[in-house]
Scaffold this motif. Structure first.
Motif, PDB file in Angstrom:
ATOM      1  N   THR A 120       0.855  -1.180   0.000  1.00  0.00           N
ATOM      2  CA  THR A 120       0.000   0.000   0.000  1.00  0.00           C
ATOM      3  C   THR A 120       0.897   1.238   0.000  1.00  0.00           C
ATOM      4  N   SER A 121       0.298   2.384  -0.245  1.00  0.00           N
ATOM      5  CA  SER A 121       1.065   3.628  -0.235  1.00  0.00           C
ATOM      6  C   SER A 121       1.703   3.875   1.124  1.00  0.00           C
ATOM      7  N   ALA A 122       0.943   3.676   2.186  1.00  0.00           N
ATOM      8  CA  ALA A 122       1.459   3.911   3.535  1.00  0.00           C
ATOM      9  C   ALA A 122       2.603   2.961   3.869  1.00  0.00           C
ATOM     10  N   GLU A 123       2.450   1.682   3.472  1.00  0.00           N
ATOM     11  CA  GLU A 123       3.501   0.700   3.777  1.00  0.00           C
ATOM     12  C   GLU A 123       4.761   0.982   2.972  1.00  0.00           C
ATOM     13  N   ALA A 124       4.609   1.410   1.726  1.00  0.00           N
ATOM     14  CA  ALA A 124       5.776   1.729   0.902  1.00  0.00           C
ATOM     15  C   ALA A 124       6.559   2.894   1.497  1.00  0.00           C
ATOM     16  N   ILE A 125       5.857   3.903   2.000  1.00  0.00           N
ATOM     17  CA  ILE A 125       6.528   5.036   2.639  1.00  0.00           C
ATOM     18  C   ILE A 125       7.262   4.572   3.893  1.00  0.00           C
ATOM     19  N   ARG A 126       6.613   3.703   4.672  1.00  0.00           N
ATOM     20  CA  ARG A 126       7.229   3.177   5.890  1.00  0.00           C
ATOM     21  C   ARG A 126       8.486   2.377   5.585  1.00  0.00           C
ATOM     22  N   ARG A 127       8.402   1.518   4.567  1.00  0.00           N
ATOM     23  CA  ARG A 127       9.571   0.680   4.241  1.00  0.00           C
ATOM     24  C   ARG A 127      10.689   1.512   3.625  1.00  0.00           C
ATOM     25  N   ALA A 128      10.327   2.497   2.798  1.00  0.00           N
ATOM     26  CA  ALA A 128      11.369   3.345   2.220  1.00  0.00           C
ATOM     27  C   ALA A 128      12.176   4.028   3.317  1.00  0.00           C
ATOM     28  N   ARG A 129      11.512   4.482   4.371  1.00  0.00           N
ATOM     29  CA  ARG A 129      12.232   5.104   5.489  1.00  0.00           C
ATOM     30  C   ARG A 129      13.151   4.095   6.178  1.00  0.00           C
ATOM     31  N   ALA A 130      12.688   2.865   6.276  1.00  0.00           N
ATOM     32  CA  ALA A 130      13.512   1.829   6.906  1.00  0.00           C
ATOM     33  C   ALA A 130      14.698   1.444   6.033  1.00  0.00           C
ATOM     34  N   PHE A 131      14.574   1.678   4.730  1.00  0.00           N
ATOM     35  CA  PHE A 131      15.635   1.291   3.786  1.00  0.00           C
ATOM     36  C   PHE A 131      16.640   2.419   3.525  1.00  0.00           C
ATOM     37  N   GLU A 132      16.380   3.620   4.013  1.00  0.00           N
ATOM     38  CA  GLU A 132      17.184   4.790   3.643  1.00  0.00           C
ATOM     39  C   GLU A 132      18.678   4.574   3.867  1.00  0.00           C
ATOM     40  N   ASP A 133      19.061   3.971   5.007  1.00  0.00           N
ATOM     41  CA  ASP A 133      20.488   3.852   5.293  1.00  0.00           C
ATOM     42  C   ASP A 133      21.150   2.690   4.558  1.00  0.00           C
ATOM     43  N   ALA A 134      20.403   1.998   3.701  1.00  0.00           N
ATOM     44  CA  ALA A 134      21.017   0.968   2.856  1.00  0.00           C
ATOM     45  C   ALA A 134      21.573   1.565   1.566  1.00  0.00           C
ATOM     46  N   ASN A 135      21.398   2.881   1.395  1.00  0.00           N
ATOM     47  CA  ASN A 135      21.947   3.577   0.226  1.00  0.00           C
ATOM     48  C   ASN A 135      21.469   2.924  -1.080  1.00  0.00           C
ATOM     49  N   LEU A 136      20.150   2.910  -1.273  1.00  0.00           N
ATOM     50  CA  LEU A 136      19.547   2.242  -2.422  1.00  0.00           C
ATOM     51  C   LEU A 136      19.582   3.109  -3.674  1.00  0.00           C
ATOM     52  N   PHE A 137      19.784   2.447  -4.793  1.00  0.00           N
ATOM     53  CA  PHE A 137      19.810   3.137  -6.082  1.00  0.00           C
ATOM     54  C   PHE A 137      18.402   3.360  -6.610  1.00  0.00           C
ATOM     55  N   TRP A 138      17.478   2.424  -6.291  1.00  0.00           N
ATOM     56  CA  TRP A 138      16.072   2.663  -6.573  1.00  0.00           C
ATOM     57  C   TRP A 138      15.188   1.715  -5.775  1.00  0.00           C
ATOM     58  N   PHE A 139      13.907   2.093  -5.653  1.00  0.00           N
ATOM     59  CA  PHE A 139      12.846   1.301  -5.021  1.00  0.00           C
ATOM     60  C   PHE A 139      11.834   1.023  -6.140  1.00  0.00           C
ATOM     61  N   GLU A 140      11.778  -0.243  -6.557  1.00  0.00           N
ATOM     62  CA  GLU A 140      11.040  -0.604  -7.782  1.00  0.00           C
ATOM     63  C   GLU A 140       9.641  -1.127  -7.484  1.00  0.00           C
ATOM     64  N   GLU A 141       8.668  -0.647  -8.252  1.00  0.00           N
ATOM     65  CA  GLU A 141       7.283  -1.107  -8.218  1.00  0.00           C
ATOM     66  C   GLU A 141       6.768  -1.379  -6.807  1.00  0.00           C
ATOM     67  N   PRO A 142       6.840  -0.412  -5.920  1.00  0.00           N
ATOM     68  CA  PRO A 142       6.320  -0.657  -4.572  1.00  0.00           C
ATOM     69  C   PRO A 142       4.807  -0.798  -4.544  1.00  0.00           C
ATOM     70  N   LEU A 143       4.101  -0.106  -5.460  1.00  0.00           N
ATOM     71  CA  LEU A 143       2.641  -0.057  -5.463  1.00  0.00           C
ATOM     72  C   LEU A 143       2.092  -0.591  -6.780  1.00  0.00           C
ATOM     73  N   PRO A 144       0.793  -0.879  -6.839  1.00  0.00           N
ATOM     74  CA  PRO A 144       0.188  -1.257  -8.123  1.00  0.00           C
ATOM     75  C   PRO A 144       0.467  -0.207  -9.192  1.00  0.00           C
ATOM     76  N   ALA A 145       0.659  -0.655 -10.415  1.00  0.00           N
ATOM     77  CA  ALA A 145       1.098   0.240 -11.487  1.00  0.00           C
ATOM     78  C   ALA A 145       0.105   1.342 -11.802  1.00  0.00           C
TER      79      ALA A 145
END
Length: 362
Positions: free
Chosen positions: A203-228
């Motif tokens: 969901t949108s809320a969960e994707a925002i939550r996980r992106a914050r948890a992933f920030e310090d992994a220095n990600l190049f991109w977050f792919e297809e978190p939500l329905p297209a």
């Protein structure tokens, strides 16, 4: 006159080379739609499209019953005219996966003919920006793999010279995703790109939550978190994180990409030549992304996407997932972690007819 005299289609099942799982599905097989178009000048172009296990016979029916009968008598050089004619003939089923996948099989065959006729490789025919493109590896990052296996696969890719690795996310607990990513990041260091793919599972809320948890992994991109089709959700996510949002593999029209780019919801464009309807619309999406100063890193089909990514100035990465080795005579050439675009005329895919025949199911 290079007039089309015959057009045929077949369905070929190609087995996967390894177990592939993500947050929503398993890749069972590649249902491959193979189209051959012959002309009165004695040339035959071969194009293809695919599904990952379902719907192949529906696409084949669209080709045989509706699209291919419109081709004989057409001038094969008029690629834009043919694409538009076929698209308009299927108004009742556009925009959608079945029609786009069918159009792609025809369109890639026409581009193969273009290259054969002019004795030009696709990467030059489509633009000719550079002859090679960096690779990132997905094969070592599937969701069912353990953390130890993810680390081992990432290090192996690094040793091969790949510039990046992609890890599937979407574990039930956010801590599991995070610990897996941090373990890989620690193993490969900070210079190698690390991407993640949620396969539309959040969901949108969960994707925002996980992106914050992933920030310090220095990600190049977050792919297809939500329905297209959730453009607004992707836009909210993009505003909330420093991680670029990657989308496009599940989009089937140029207009969808326009909406994403216009709303700032796409930091990376992953247009898939089969799902967008062929090379003709793929190039339009790539140039649209260039106008927005956004990189193109296409989804899957590395044997074909290497030439297209090499053709355009904003082509940044090719995804390493080998799938055609069982039905071709040659493999994609890789040198120091970079894919080399074929210099042979046409698409540059050297099909093995006997192996294709053995796997033909319709």
């Amino acid at each position: 006159m290079p007039v089309i005299t015959q057009a045929t289609a077949a369905l070929v099942d190609i087995e996967v080379e390894t177990v592939r799982t993500d947050a929503v599905q398993s890749f069972l097989k590649q249902e491959t739609l193979l189209v051959e178009i012959s002309t009165d000048e004695g040339l035959t172009g071969v194009g293809y499209s695919y599904t990952i296990g379902t719907g192949g016979r529906a696409v084949l029916a669209m080709l045989r019953d509706h699209l291919l009968p419109l081709l004989p008598g057409q001038d094969s050089r008029n690629v834009e005219h043919i694409w538009t004619t076929l698209f308009r003939s299927t108004r009742a089923t556009t925009v959608g996966a079945i029609t786009s996948l069918a159009l792609a099989a025809v369109d890639t065959a026409l581009w193969d003919l273009r290259g054969l006729r002019s004795q030009s490789p696709l990467w030059q025919l489509a633009g000719g920006y550079r002859p090679e493109v960096p690779l990132y590896d997905t094969e070592g990052g599937w969701l069912h793999l353990s953390t130890e296996e993810l680390v081992e696969g990432a290090l192996a890719s690094q040793q091969r010279g790949f510039r990046g690795v992609k890890i599937k996310v979407g574990k039930e607990h956010i801590a599991d995703d995070r610990s897996r990513l941090l373990a890989v990041r620690e193993a490969i260091g900070q210079e190698m790109h690390l991407m993640v793919d949620a396969n539309q599972s959040m969901t949108s809320a969960e994707a925002i939550r996980r992106a914050r948890a992933f920030e310090d992994a220095n990600l190049f991109w977050f792919e297809e978190p939500l329905p297209a089709d959730d453009v607004s959700g992707h836009a909210r996510l993009a505003e909330s994180t420093s991680i670029p949002v990657a989308v496009g593999e599940s989009m089937y029209s140029i207009a969808q990409f326009r909406d994403y780019l216009h709303r700032g919801a796409a930091g990376i464009v992953q247009v898939d030549v089969a799902r967008i309807g062929g090379i003709t619309p793929w190039l339009k999406v790539a140039h649209l992304a260039e106008a927005y100063n956004v990189a193109v890193c296409p989804h899957f089909l590395m044997e074909l996407h290497v030439s297209l990514t090499a053709a355009v100035p904003n082509g940044e990465y090719v995804e390493y997932i080998p799938q055609l080795r069982g039905v071709t005579n040659t493999e994609l050439e890789i040198r120091d972690g970079r894919a080399i675009a074929p210099n042979t005329p046409g698409l540059g895919i050297d099909w093995n007819r006997d192996r294709l025949d053995d796997r033909t199911v319709a």
